[in-house]
Design an enzyme around this catalytic site. Structure first.
Site, mmCIF file in Angstrom:
data_model
loop_
_atom_site.group_PDB
_atom_site.id
_atom_site.type_symbol
_atom_site.label_atom_id
_atom_site.label_comp_id
_atom_site.label_asym_id
_atom_site.label_seq_id
_atom_site.Cartn_x
_atom_site.Cartn_y
_atom_site.Cartn_z
ATOM 1 N N PHE A 202 0.774 -1.178 -0.050
ATOM 2 C CA PHE A 202 0.202 -0.030 0.121
ATOM 3 C C PHE A 202 0.962 1.308 0.013
ATOM 4 C CE2 PHE A 202 -2.256 2.795 3.530
ATOM 5 C CZ PHE A 202 -2.756 3.562 2.479
ATOM 6 N N ALA B 106 8.627 -8.901 -1.874
ATOM 7 C CA ALA B 106 8.330 -10.445 -1.759
ATOM 8 C C ALA B 106 6.944 -11.061 -2.480
ATOM 9 C CB ALA B 106 8.368 -11.316 -0.333
ATOM 10 N N THR C 123 3.592 -10.923 -1.125
ATOM 11 C CA THR C 123 2.923 -11.583 -0.041
ATOM 12 C C THR C 123 1.522 -11.348 -0.738
ATOM 13 O OG1 THR C 123 2.650 -9.791 1.475
ATOM 14 C CG2 THR C 123 4.468 -11.379 1.699
ATOM 15 N N GLU D 142 5.191 -7.227 7.560
ATOM 16 C CA GLU D 142 3.800 -7.626 7.917
ATOM 17 C C GLU D 142 3.047 -6.455 8.664
ATOM 18 O OE1 GLU D 142 2.141 -10.350 6.856
ATOM 19 O OE2 GLU D 142 3.928 -11.322 5.830
ATOM 20 N N THR E 107 5.602 2.984 12.825
ATOM 21 C CA THR E 107 4.382 3.060 13.000
ATOM 22 C C THR E 107 4.255 3.736 14.542
ATOM 23 O OG1 THR E 107 2.215 2.152 13.653
ATOM 24 C CG2 THR E 107 4.177 0.667 13.804
ATOM 25 N N TYR F 223 1.944 -7.383 16.181
ATOM 26 C CA TYR F 223 2.404 -6.446 14.931
ATOM 27 C C TYR F 223 3.254 -5.251 15.760
ATOM 28 C CZ TYR F 223 2.434 -2.512 11.851
ATOM 29 O OH TYR F 223 2.723 -1.182 11.159
ATOM 30 N N TYR G 256 -15.555 -2.911 15.369
ATOM 31 C CA TYR G 256 -14.903 -4.080 16.557
ATOM 32 C C TYR G 256 -15.580 -3.369 17.728
ATOM 33 C CZ TYR G 256 -11.672 -6.286 13.280
ATOM 34 O OH TYR G 256 -11.258 -6.950 12.240
ATOM 35 N N ARG H 217 -8.251 6.846 16.142
ATOM 36 C CA ARG H 217 -7.009 6.615 15.373
ATOM 37 C C ARG H 217 -6.437 7.980 14.978
ATOM 38 N NH1 ARG H 217 -6.821 2.664 18.063
ATOM 39 N NH2 ARG H 217 -6.484 0.587 17.479
HETATM 40 P P1 NAD Z 1 1.326 -3.400 3.300
HETATM 41 O O1 NAD Z 1 1.251 -4.975 4.053
HETATM 42 O O2 NAD Z 1 0.308 -3.043 2.517
HETATM 43 O O3 NAD Z 1 2.615 -3.656 2.446
HETATM 44 C C1 NAD Z 1 3.802 -4.625 2.926
HETATM 45 C C2 NAD Z 1 4.577 -4.875 1.636
HETATM 46 O O4 NAD Z 1 5.814 -5.510 2.074
HETATM 47 C C3 NAD Z 1 3.913 -6.003 0.633
HETATM 48 O O5 NAD Z 1 4.083 -5.599 -0.849
HETATM 49 C C4 NAD Z 1 4.622 -7.383 0.853
HETATM 50 O O6 NAD Z 1 4.642 -8.137 -0.396
HETATM 51 C C5 NAD Z 1 6.061 -6.818 1.168
HETATM 52 N N1 NAD Z 1 6.909 -7.729 2.220
HETATM 53 C C6 NAD Z 1 6.120 -8.306 3.136
HETATM 54 N N2 NAD Z 1 7.169 -9.486 3.634
HETATM 55 C C7 NAD Z 1 8.076 -9.423 2.824
HETATM 56 C C8 NAD Z 1 9.535 -9.788 2.932
HETATM 57 N N3 NAD Z 1 9.787 -10.752 3.950
HETATM 58 N N4 NAD Z 1 10.362 -9.450 1.976
HETATM 59 C C9 NAD Z 1 10.079 -8.544 1.077
HETATM 60 N N5 NAD Z 1 8.717 -7.956 1.045
HETATM 61 C C10 NAD Z 1 7.701 -8.222 1.838
HETATM 62 O O7 NAD Z 1 1.971 -2.644 4.281
HETATM 63 P P2 NAD Z 1 1.936 -0.629 4.228
HETATM 64 O O8 NAD Z 1 0.594 -0.521 4.915
HETATM 65 O O9 NAD Z 1 2.132 -0.385 2.891
HETATM 66 O O10 NAD Z 1 3.090 -0.739 5.425
HETATM 67 C C11 NAD Z 1 4.391 -0.293 4.778
HETATM 68 C C12 NAD Z 1 5.286 -0.042 6.032
HETATM 69 O O11 NAD Z 1 4.662 1.195 6.686
HETATM 70 C C13 NAD Z 1 5.159 -1.001 7.100
HETATM 71 O O12 NAD Z 1 6.537 -1.288 7.574
HETATM 72 C C14 NAD Z 1 4.397 -0.681 8.022
HETATM 73 O O13 NAD Z 1 4.612 -1.236 9.408
HETATM 74 C C15 NAD Z 1 4.457 0.816 8.043
HETATM 75 N N6 NAD Z 1 3.197 1.746 8.576
HETATM 76 C C16 NAD Z 1 2.129 1.553 7.891
HETATM 77 C C17 NAD Z 1 0.982 2.187 8.210
HETATM 78 C C18 NAD Z 1 -0.436 2.071 8.012
HETATM 79 O O14 NAD Z 1 -1.416 2.793 8.162
HETATM 80 N N7 NAD Z 1 -0.540 1.095 6.752
HETATM 81 C C19 NAD Z 1 1.181 3.311 9.018
HETATM 82 C C20 NAD Z 1 2.425 3.467 9.723
HETATM 83 C C21 NAD Z 1 3.504 2.783 9.318
HETATM 84 P P1 TYD Z 2 -6.858 -1.488 10.851
HETATM 85 O O1 TYD Z 2 -7.317 -0.788 9.558
HETATM 86 O O2 TYD Z 2 -6.812 -2.710 11.123
HETATM 87 O O3 TYD Z 2 -5.586 -0.519 11.416
HETATM 88 P P2 TYD Z 2 -4.698 -0.698 12.865
HETATM 89 O O4 TYD Z 2 -5.412 -1.747 13.650
HETATM 90 O O5 TYD Z 2 -3.515 -0.686 12.411
HETATM 91 O O6 TYD Z 2 -5.065 0.677 13.381
HETATM 92 O O7 TYD Z 2 -7.943 -0.841 11.998
HETATM 93 C C1 TYD Z 2 -8.101 0.479 12.383
HETATM 94 C C2 TYD Z 2 -9.360 0.589 13.146
HETATM 95 O O8 TYD Z 2 -10.532 -0.143 12.857
HETATM 96 C C3 TYD Z 2 -8.742 -0.346 14.603
HETATM 97 O O9 TYD Z 2 -9.028 0.333 15.858
HETATM 98 C C4 TYD Z 2 -9.844 -1.736 14.462
HETATM 99 C C5 TYD Z 2 -11.026 -1.048 13.718
HETATM 100 N N1 TYD Z 2 -11.738 -1.972 12.719
HETATM 101 C C6 TYD Z 2 -12.968 -2.369 12.868
HETATM 102 O O10 TYD Z 2 -13.671 -1.758 13.796
HETATM 103 N N2 TYD Z 2 -13.636 -3.091 12.041
HETATM 104 C C7 TYD Z 2 -12.746 -3.956 11.175
HETATM 105 O O11 TYD Z 2 -13.307 -4.814 10.377
HETATM 106 C C8 TYD Z 2 -11.241 -3.516 10.864
HETATM 107 C C9 TYD Z 2 -10.415 -4.442 9.836
HETATM 108 C C10 TYD Z 2 -10.694 -2.802 11.796
#
Ligand code: NAD
Ligand code: TYD
Length: 357
Positions: A11, A33, A35, A83, A133, A159, A216, A223
């Site tokens: 993402f 990778a 995933t 992950e 994060t 996580y 939930y 958040r």
């Molecule tokens: P995501 O799960 O959408 O993407 C993770 C990517 O990493 C995927 O493309 C997956 O194929 C790849 N990947 C997983 N394991 C791997 C491995 N062993 N080797 C190589 N590639 C691998 O995650 P995201 O939401 O894009 O988050 C990206 C980063 O930002 C993460 O480190 C996450 O902790 C951090 N982050 C995310 C958020 C959020 O709201 N999504 C907020 C703050 C920080």
């Molecule tokens: P999420 O998108 O999984 O992000 P994070 O747990 O990393 O904050 O969830 C955001 C918030 O939404 C979290 O408080 C859990 C809640 N949630 C629901 O209430 N229903 C759902 O089906 C999901 C996936 C999350």
């Protein structure tokens, strides 16, 4: 010059790669990778673009990482791969330990070897940018001050514990070996290419399919939400001008309860894609809470603003409208992602929750 990005098919990583190549011509080597969360369709607009080199592989594969560093001689390694889904970490934590902790360790060691062999300007310029994060800080009381960079780490989920461990490793590699690291701790992102098992895209996809919108517990968890492209611009600033060894909190100044999020998405869908059956909010269903569910996250982003002049460009109102429109315009993307593997996940996560009384 070149940068090496890990997790650039996920993402945030794919948004980062697209933004990077939209704003400059510096090539990107993208190690991912693929995933369940990695999706090359996110990068389809780069097809045939020589500035983007995609490599399918694991960050835990030391020989592969070494060879990429030697071959491409990047000036920065931007580490997104992880992950990333709390609910998945509860049902199966092993992959989180492997990728988030062991994988980050492998990258740090490979980067250290590479950087140690650099000379002069190339050595002075190299950066290891670790993307983390706000969840590492744990849960806040309703009236507590927002997280600053000095807030103690109190992770509560597999996580967040695995990300906290990776943050500690990154810090230690700076203090012990002098590796030029930077860490960003960001709040919840939303926007295009968000995998539809996370709250906002899940609510949009379920609403359009006429399925229940699962909240939930009482849905009053808070958040802070940041539009993904604002996270990308923050990372770019930190790579270019961040102080070595420092961490920077990144957030949108948008604290919302989950109920507010779901209500806002429903109202936007009512406006943009009305359902003849009635308002989308009729589909809201309260389900069993997440174990150990953190009650509140809030980010104090004043350090990155003060030191680097970064501020988010989007408000929540503008960002969420763009996001809902993007999902309405990209239903094919959602349909393609909702593969067999995705359906297995939905069964595993929601069947056991059943609607709360
Ligand atoms: P995501 O799960 O959408 O993407 C993770 C990517 O990493 C995927 O493309 C997956 O194929 C790849 N990947 C997983 N394991 C791997 C491995 N062993 N080797 C190589 N590639 C691998 O995650 P995201 O939401 O894009 O988050 C990206 C980063 O930002 C993460 O480190 C996450 O902790 C951090 N982050 C995310 C958020 C959020 O709201 N999504 C907020 C703050 C920080
Ligand atoms: P999420 O998108 O999984 O992000 P994070 O747990 O990393 O904050 O969830 C955001 C918030 O939404 C979290 O408080 C859990 C809640 N949630 C629901 O209430 N229903 C759902 O089906 C999901 C996936 C999350």
């Amino acid at each position: 010059m070149t940068i090496l990005v890990t997790g650039g098919a996920g993402f945030i990583g794919s948004n980062f790669v697209l933004d990077w190549l939209a704003t400059c011509d510096e090539p990107v080597v993208n190690l991912d990778a693929l995933t369940y969360a990695g999706n090359l369709q996110n990068l389809a607009s780069l097809s045939g673009d020589a500035r983007h080199v995609f490599v399918k592989g694991d960050i835990g594969d030391r020989a592969l990482v070494d060879s990429l560093l030697q071959r491409h001689q990047p000036r920065a390694l931007v580490h997104f791969a992880a992950e990333s889904h709390v609910d998945r970490s509860i049902l199966g934590p092993a992959a989180f330990i492997k990728t988030n902790i062991e994988g980050t360790f492998t990258l740090l060691e490979a980067a250290r070897t590479y950087w140690s062999g650099l000379q002069g300007e190339a050595r002075a310029r190299f950066r290891f940018q670790h993307v983390s994060t706000d969840e590492v800080y744990g849960s806040l009381a309703p009236d507590a001050e927002a997280f600053t960079e000095t807030h103690p780490f109190e992770p509560n989920s597999p996580y967040s514990a695995s990300k906290a461990a990776s943050d500690h490793l990154v810090r230690a590699w700076h203090h012990t070996y002098g590796l030029p690291v930077l860490t960003t701790n960001c709040s919840n992102n939303y926007g295009p290419f968000h995998f539809p098992e996370k709250l906002i895209p899940l609510i949009i996809a379920n609403a359009l399919a006429g399925k229940p919108l699962p909240i939930y517990g009482d849905g009053l968890q808070v958040r802070d939400w940041l539009y993904v492209r604002d996270h990308c611009s923050a990372i770019r600033e930190v790579i270019e001008r961040g102080r070595l060894g420092e961490t920077y909190n990144v957030g949108g100044w948008n604290e919302k309860t989950n109920r507010e999020i779901v209500d806002t998405v429903c109202a936007l869908l009512d406006e943009l894609q009305p359902d003849p059956a009635g308002p989308y909010s009729r589909l809201i269903t309260f389900v069993k809470d997440r174990p150990g569910h953190d009650r509140r996250y809030a980010i104090d982003a004043r350090k990155i603003e003060r030191e680097l002049g970064w501020r988010p460009a989007e408000t929540f109102d503008t960002g969420i409208r763009k996001t809902v429109r993007w999902y309405l315009d990209h239903r094919d993307w959602v349909a393609a992602v909702q593969s067999g593997g995705y359906r297995d996940w939905v069964d595993a996560n929601y069947t056991a929750r059943a609607a709360a009384e």
